[in-house]
Motif scaffolding. Structure first.
Motif, PDB file in Angstrom:
ATOM      1  N   GLY A 287       0.810  -1.225   0.000  1.00 17.41           N
ATOM      2  CA  GLY A 287       0.000   0.000   0.000  1.00 17.41           C
ATOM      3  C   GLY A 287       0.837   1.266   0.000  1.00 17.41           C
ATOM      4  N   PRO A 289       3.405   3.879  -1.958  1.00 19.04           N
ATOM      5  CA  PRO A 289       3.828   4.210  -3.327  1.00 19.04           C
ATOM      6  C   PRO A 289       5.267   3.765  -3.626  1.00 19.04           C
ATOM      7  N   TYR A 294       3.384  -1.251  -6.571  1.00 20.14           N
ATOM      8  CA  TYR A 294       2.286  -0.458  -5.973  1.00 20.14           C
ATOM      9  C   TYR A 294       1.081  -0.356  -6.922  1.00 20.14           C
ATOM     10  N   ALA A 295       1.347  -0.036  -8.203  1.00 22.17           N
ATOM     11  CA  ALA A 295       0.244   0.172  -9.157  1.00 22.17           C
ATOM     12  C   ALA A 295      -0.545  -1.131  -9.335  1.00 22.17           C
ATOM     13  N   GLN A 298      -2.670  -1.817  -6.270  1.00 17.71           N
ATOM     14  CA  GLN A 298      -3.845  -0.951  -6.251  1.00 17.71           C
ATOM     15  C   GLN A 298      -4.970  -1.531  -7.112  1.00 17.71           C
ATOM     16  N   LYS A 299      -4.565  -2.165  -8.225  1.00 19.55           N
ATOM     17  CA  LYS A 299      -5.537  -2.711  -9.178  1.00 19.55           C
ATOM     18  C   LYS A 299      -6.069  -4.069  -8.697  1.00 19.55           C
ATOM     19  N   ARG A 302      -7.946  -4.986  -2.830  1.00 20.20           N
ATOM     20  CA  ARG A 302      -8.776  -3.879  -2.324  1.00 20.20           C
ATOM     21  C   ARG A 302      -7.966  -2.975  -1.385  1.00 20.20           C
ATOM     22  N   GLY A 304      -3.903  -2.924   1.105  1.00 20.84           N
ATOM     23  CA  GLY A 304      -2.532  -3.463   1.104  1.00 20.84           C
ATOM     24  C   GLY A 304      -2.322  -4.709   1.950  1.00 20.84           C
TER      25      GLY A 304
END
Ligand SMILES: Cc1ncc(COP(=O)(O)O)c(C=O)c1O
Length: 394
Positions: A287, A289, A294-295, A298-299, A302, A304
């Motif tokens: 969770g 950056p 990270y990206a 995020q996808k 839901r 981290g």
């Protein structure tokens, strides 16, 4: 019911069986065998012409409730419960693979899973190639005509690396193999691998599904064609879940969603705080950056999750291991134990505990350094957790 309701509702309501007494909370069927009305019924049950319970190594109503509830949460056609997470992994392989088959697995998996794959399966004629979780090309290159299974754990233990389930499923299917995902760290509350293209989901229910560090258990989920042979292995080999443990897990699943959100909220706050501390070299949390995937996280997820891993900065004259151990030994609140997914936060040194049986070379390849510490963030107040890690602020 499964298409009609949201995950939180399914966690509370799905799979429930009620007896003639009308109990509102699920009953615990603490019996090893089931009576038949007569000899003909016994024959019909054993012959498979009449559905129903026979013996608790085969089926038990409390275990069935657990299986149906977890299947609803993962969006699986079928679920089989096992005695532990490791027996879930073993049953999956025994049900799906045969001698001469090849497995491609991520290098970043639970240490005991590595042991099973590299030491034990080899003796039974199964070959395993370990690759980087995040290098999809490496999975593609490792596949052979006899590759039956791709096995990944995401986020991984202990480094929280995130593998792309959609891409891994595509590569597995192109190679004629199935993709199995160990969903222990996220649970269906945060990630549903079957919906992303995976064929099999594996759980150590011991962790977040229980949620309070009480009992051991596991599960294998997927479509009926894949799970039937896994069940056939289980009922014969006997590594099945006890009714008592299933009852604990049924009650645990009811609160899974709120617990996972609470774990993840605290874990994110702790990870952000750790990144600011002078005593920390690097933080691994999906969770943040700064996390390499990270990206993707995020996808795909839901939130981290509840596991935060970090490298402690050694002080003058300290080795990497001494730095990690000094931090662990300075804690007063956090439990020094290797389990995770408990309401009580836990702290461990992977290199000398969970991954101690992995060779130093394999640990280095997997990026598990001697100053690495893993915290499974529980449900205590975040300020009390930070206070317990004061050594990092100096
Ligand atoms: C990711 C993961 N998978 C599987 C297991 C094995 O589960 P069990 O201890 O229930 O056998 C563990 C245990 O820590 C784990 O962390």
């Amino acid at each position: 019911m499964n298409d009609q309701y949201h995950l939180e509702t399914l966690a509370v309501r799905a799979g429930t069986l009620t007896t003639e007494f009308g109990e509102n909370s699920e009953a615990l069927f603490l019996n090893s065998s089931f009576r038949f009305k007569n000899a003909a019924q016994a024959a019909a049950r054993f012959g498979g012409t009449e559905p129903g319970n026979i013996y608790s190594r085969f089926t038990n109503p409390t275990v069935t409730m657990f299986q149906d509830k977890l299947a609803a949460l993962e969006g699986a056609e079928q679920c089989v419960a096992t005695a532990s997470g490791m027996s879930a992994i073993l049953a999956c392989i025994m049900g799906i693979c045969s001698a001469g088959d090849h497995i491609v697995a991520s290098r970043s998996i639970f240490g005991t899973t590595v042991q099973l794959f590299t030491n034990i399966l080899k003796r039974w004629g199964l070959e395993v190639t370990l690759v980087s979780l995040t290098d999809v090309e490496a999975w593609k290159a490792a596949a052979k005509p006899n590759t039956k299974l791709f096995f990944a754990e995401t986020p991984s233990n202990p480094l929280t690396e995130v593998g792309d389930i959609v891409q891994l499923a595509e590569v597995a299917h192109a190679a004629g193999a199935y993709l199995a995902v160990d969903n222990c760290f996220c649970t269906p509350a945060l990630q549903q691998p079957l919906k992303l293209g995976a064929d099999i989901v594996i759980h150590s229910a011991t962790k977040y599904i229980d949620g309070q560090g009480r009992v051991l258990g596991g599960a294998v989920l997927g479509n009926k064609v894949l799970i039937e042979p896994v069940y056939a292995f289980l009922r014969t080999a006997g590594v099945t879940m006890s009714a008592f443990n299933a009852w604990v897990f049924v009650k645990g699943l009811e609160t899974l969603q709120v617990r996972m959100e609470a774990h993840a909220t605290r874990a994110l706050a702790l990870a952000q705080w750790l990144e600011q501390q002078p005593g920390v070299e690097r933080v691994y949390y999906p969770g943040l950056p700064s996390h390499p995937q990270y990206a993707l996280a995020q996808k795909q997820q839901r939130l981290g999750g509840g596991i935060v891993t970090f490298e402690v900065k050694p002080r003058a004259g300290q080795t990497a291991q001494e730095a990690a151990w000094a931090l662990i030994d300075a804690t007063r609140l956090i439990s020094i134990t290797a389990n995770l997914g408990d309401a009580k936060s836990t702290i461990t040194h992977p290199a000398t505990t969970t991954h101690s049986r992995v060779t130093a070379e394999a640990r280095a390849e997997a990026g598990i350094k001697d100053n690495l510490v893993r915290i499974a963030v529980g449900l205590e107040h975040i300020e009390d957790l930070k206070a317990d890690l004061q050594l990092l602020t100096e």
